[in-house]
Design an enzyme around this catalytic site. Structure first.
Site, PDB file in Angstrom:
ATOM      1  N   GLY A  10       0.839  -1.200   0.000  1.00 30.73           N
ATOM      2  CA  GLY A  10       0.000   0.000   0.000  1.00 30.73           C
ATOM      3  C   GLY A  10       0.868   1.242   0.000  1.00 30.73           C
ATOM      4  N   GLY A  12       0.630   4.402  -0.547  1.00 29.97           N
ATOM      5  CA  GLY A  12      -0.189   5.606  -0.653  1.00 29.97           C
ATOM      6  C   GLY A  12       0.286   6.669   0.315  1.00 29.97           C
ATOM      7  N   ASN A 105      -6.188   2.321  10.099  1.00 26.79           N
ATOM      8  CA  ASN A 105      -7.154   2.878  11.037  1.00 26.79           C
ATOM      9  C   ASN A 105      -8.156   1.825  11.480  1.00 26.79           C
ATOM     10  OD1 ASN A 105      -6.366   5.585  11.310  1.00 26.79           O
ATOM     11  ND2 ASN A 105      -7.274   6.125   9.342  1.00 26.79           N
ATOM     12  N   LYS A 192      -7.155   6.170  19.554  1.00 27.56           N
ATOM     13  CA  LYS A 192      -7.127   6.748  18.196  1.00 27.56           C
ATOM     14  C   LYS A 192      -8.549   6.986  17.689  1.00 27.56           C
ATOM     15  CE  LYS A 192      -5.209   8.061  14.285  1.00 27.56           C
ATOM     16  NZ  LYS A 192      -4.774   7.244  13.173  1.00 27.56           N
ATOM     17  N   ASN A 200     -13.618  11.617  10.934  1.00 28.08           N
ATOM     18  CA  ASN A 200     -13.827  10.915   9.671  1.00 28.08           C
ATOM     19  C   ASN A 200     -15.310  10.836   9.335  1.00 28.08           C
ATOM     20  OD1 ASN A 200     -11.421   9.732   8.170  1.00 28.08           O
ATOM     21  ND2 ASN A 200     -10.885   9.186  10.261  1.00 28.08           N
ATOM     22  N   SER A 262      -9.223  11.214   5.607  1.00 35.14           N
ATOM     23  CA  SER A 262      -9.050  10.152   4.609  1.00 35.14           C
ATOM     24  C   SER A 262     -10.408   9.633   4.136  1.00 35.14           C
ATOM     25  CB  SER A 262      -8.217   9.005   5.181  1.00 35.14           C
ATOM     26  OG  SER A 262      -8.839   8.454   6.322  1.00 35.14           O
ATOM     27  N   GLU A 274     -13.974   3.281   4.703  1.00 29.97           N
ATOM     28  CA  GLU A 274     -13.511   2.342   5.738  1.00 29.97           C
ATOM     29  C   GLU A 274     -14.465   2.369   6.943  1.00 29.97           C
ATOM     30  OE1 GLU A 274      -8.912   1.897   5.820  1.00 29.97           O
ATOM     31  OE2 GLU A 274      -9.303   4.040   5.767  1.00 29.97           O
TER      32      GLU A 274
END
Length: 314
Positions: A10, A12, A105, A192, A200, A262, A274
């Site tokens: 990944g 990114g 995440n 978190k 988000n 994100s 997600e």
């Protein structure tokens, strides 16, 4: 200099940035790429950062996991919506005595990875970073960068601080990435979520950047109410989060440069959200313990609707 080899699954905003910083230090880093493969082979990997911008001109780039030599540390930095690929991706790139570091995440990811590589070889990592992929092979790091790491044990039992965690943390520290080691990965993941669930989720539902959520009185109240629900969910899972920590997250976000989360970027680009890792899994963990989280439950359903509409009706 450490002789550990790293594979990045990944490349990114997260994997590309951290992998590039490790290679810049002189580490042996191998990058799995998909749509960016040809561009990165030709032009390298460009990192824009207030810590110092640079280009990796010679990148060990691969299109298929079977081409990557087995590595000591495999960093999983895919979107969690791509985790169904991990049974194919992980086994070829991981040494027999290697370890997987999950920089994703959400909650409930480590058990899935442990089923593939066994639970004694999984470290969870949480990235406190503002970073976006702005083009093929082009990553723009805006702010922060710290990682919290914790060993995964069955059922998220506290794993303590292990020598291998310390060794990997030393590599990151030497590359200019501060790492905090946690004895309790489950607590670190819930902490978190105090930031991830409200910002988000609301960024998509309310079509807002972080500064807009903080500046409007009603959305700020909503952010705080959702944070308190995360604290309640964590407590029901034997993870105590202080009110000082909640306030610290609010203070950090007030000072943060205006940021598109994100999840909002994924929504804008019509990519799958997600939702399950960040909101669904913690919501289910709390519900199983008999804890009602009404704001988060509503946020979950709203996001599921918006994601469905976004992916099915262009």
């Amino acid at each position: 200099m450490s002789t550990r080899s790293y594979a990045i699954l990944g490349t990114g905003a997260i994997g590309g940035f951290y992998g590039a910083k490790l290679q810049q230090l002189g580490m042996d880093v191998h990058f799995l790429l998909h749509s960016d493969y040809e561009q990165v082979c030709r032009q390298g990997l460009l990192i824009e950062s207030p810590m110092g911008s640079f280009t990796l001109s010679a990148v060990k780039a691969y299109h298929h996991p079977e081409q990557i030599p087995a590595c000591d540390v495999v960093i999983v930095a895919l979107k969690t919506t791509k985790n169904y690929l991990l049974p194919q991706l992980l086994p070829p790139v991981l040494k027999d005595d290697g370890v997987v570091v999950i920089l994703q995440n959400g909650l409930g990811i480590e058990p899935q990875v442990a089923e593939i590589v066994n639970s004694k070889r999984v470290i969870g990592g949480l990235c406190f970073i503002c970073s976006n992929k702005v083009g093929k092979g082009h990553i723009r790091h805006l702010d922060y960068g710290m990682i919290t790491m914790g060993e995964y044990q069955d059922d998220y039992q506290p794993g303590g601080i292990t020598p291998r965690m310390q060794q990997i943390a030393e590599d990151f520290n030497n590359a200019g990435i501060p790492v905090e080691l946690s004895e309790n990965l489950l607590l670190a993941r819930w902490k978190k979520l105090v930031w991830n669930i409200p910002y988000n989720g609301l960024s998509v539902v309310l079509n807002a950047k972080t500064d807009e959520l903080m500046n409007a009185p009603d959305s700020r109240i909503l952010v705080e109410e959702i944070m308190q629900e995360v604290v309640r969910g964590a407590k029901g899972n034997h993870c105590k989060i202080s009110q000082q920590f909640v306030q610290k997250m609010l203070n950090h976000t007030e000072k943060m440069k205006p940021y598109l989360t994100s999840m909002k970027l994924d929504y804008n680009e019509k990519r799958p959200l997600e939702i399950e890792a960040i909101i669904g899994n913690p919501l289910r963990m709390a519900t199983e313990k008999g804890i009602d989280l009404p704001h988060i439950a509503m946020l979950y359903r709203q996001l599921k609707f918006l994601d469905y509409q976004n992916l099915n009706f262009h």
